[in-house]
Design a protein around this motif. Structure first.
Motif, PDB file in Angstrom:
ATOM      1  N   UNK A  75       1.010  -1.027  -0.281  1.00  0.00           N
ATOM      2  CA  UNK A  75       0.290  -0.052   0.136  1.00  0.00           C
ATOM      3  C   UNK A  75       0.587   1.451   0.018  1.00  0.00           C
ATOM      4  N   UNK A  76       0.736   1.654   0.783  1.00  0.00           N
ATOM      5  CA  UNK A  76       0.939   3.226   1.032  1.00  0.00           C
ATOM      6  C   UNK A  76       2.457   3.386   1.766  1.00  0.00           C
ATOM      7  N   UNK A  77       3.021   2.375   2.820  1.00  0.00           N
ATOM      8  CA  UNK A  77       4.068   2.913   3.095  1.00  0.00           C
ATOM      9  C   UNK A  77       4.648   1.382   3.294  1.00  0.00           C
ATOM     10  N   UNK A  78       6.295   1.419   3.161  1.00  0.00           N
ATOM     11  CA  UNK A  78       7.109   0.675   3.640  1.00  0.00           C
ATOM     12  C   UNK A  78       7.309  -0.808   4.128  1.00  0.00           C
TER      13      UNK A  78
ATOM     14  N   UNK B  66       9.034  -4.694   1.074  1.00  0.00           N
ATOM     15  CA  UNK B  66       8.792  -3.886  -0.505  1.00  0.00           C
ATOM     16  C   UNK B  66       8.207  -2.185  -0.323  1.00  0.00           C
ATOM     17  N   UNK B  67       8.470  -1.635  -1.166  1.00  0.00           N
ATOM     18  CA  UNK B  67       7.852  -0.187  -1.234  1.00  0.00           C
ATOM     19  C   UNK B  67       7.570  -0.179  -1.657  1.00  0.00           C
ATOM     20  N   UNK B  68       6.647   1.612  -1.212  1.00  0.00           N
ATOM     21  CA  UNK B  68       5.190   1.562  -0.974  1.00  0.00           C
ATOM     22  C   UNK B  68       4.310   1.486  -2.901  1.00  0.00           C
ATOM     23  N   UNK B  69       3.442   1.729  -3.369  1.00  0.00           N
ATOM     24  CA  UNK B  69       2.555   1.387  -4.658  1.00  0.00           C
ATOM     25  C   UNK B  69       3.271   0.331  -5.173  1.00  0.00           C
TER      26      UNK B  69
END
Length: 209
Positions: free
Chosen positions: A6-9, A31-34
């Motif tokens: 989602x929006x957060x790492x 996993x990086x945001x988006x």
């Protein structure tokens, strides 16, 4: 398997109830945001296929919010424990067995009666139906051509035989006509000789008398 963020790492971990049965790569990561992360799950070769095709194995995907600047080497198992105080999001995935695809049908072969063997249904439906029809379209003209050639050869032989027999019959008829002519010619000369002899005897008798 693909995991989306989602929006957060987030820091993610993939666990299974049968770790010796499956290979998970990678089993942890950031996993990086988006963004998304692809996880490859490989099942080890089994000695036999389950009769009921049922599986009780499960996978557990865990995610926690990761601090900035963290990398894959900094991910530890303690981060996904409840005692760490982190807010852990979990998702359980159940394993389902899928039957392997059916092998392609073999190329139709000529049966003992000379007709192509059936590959699919009688109307030629199915993946191999088009191939079967195309093969028949090629085989049937060749068979017809061979049959026509054999028929022409047979008729030619019969014609030549009839001509020879006709020629032989004509020769025999000519020989018979010649023999009849000879016989007729010989009989006529003999009769003339007899008549002349009788006339001579009659004239000699008349002259003596």
């Amino acid at each position: 398997m693909r995991h989306a963020c989602g929006r957060s790492r987030t820091t993610d971990s993939v666990k299974t109830t049968s770790p010796k049965k499956y290979s998970v790569r990678p089993n942890t990561g950031v996993v990086l945001p988006r963004s998304t992360c692809d996880v490859v799950v490989t099942m080890q070769a089994q000695r036999e296929v389950p009769s009921d095709m049922q599986c009780k194995d499960k996978f557990l995907v865990q995610s926690v919010v990761a601090p900035s600047g963290i990398n894959v080497k900094d991910v530890t198992g303690e981060m996904f424990m409840k005692e760490s105080g982190n807010k852990i999001e979990e998702m359980k995935l159940r394993v389902t067995y899928v039957a392997p695809p059916q092998p392609p049908s073999p190329v139709p072969e000529e049966s003992e009666e000379g007709s192509p063997s059936r590959v699919e249904s009688e109307n030629g439906d199915g993946p191999a139906g088009g191939f079967t029809r195309a093969l028949r379209e090629r085989i049937e003209p060749q068979e017809k051509s061979l049959e026509a050639g054999a028929l022409i050869s047979k008729l030619t032989e019969e014609k030549n035989s009839a001509i020879q027999q006709n020629h032989k019959i004509r020769q025999e008829l000519d020989m018979m006509r010649r023999e009849v002519s000879k016989r007729r010619g010989g009989g006529f000369s003999f009769v003339i000789v007899i008549i002349v002899a009788l006339i001579g005897i009659f004239l000699g008798y008349m002259m003596k008398s």
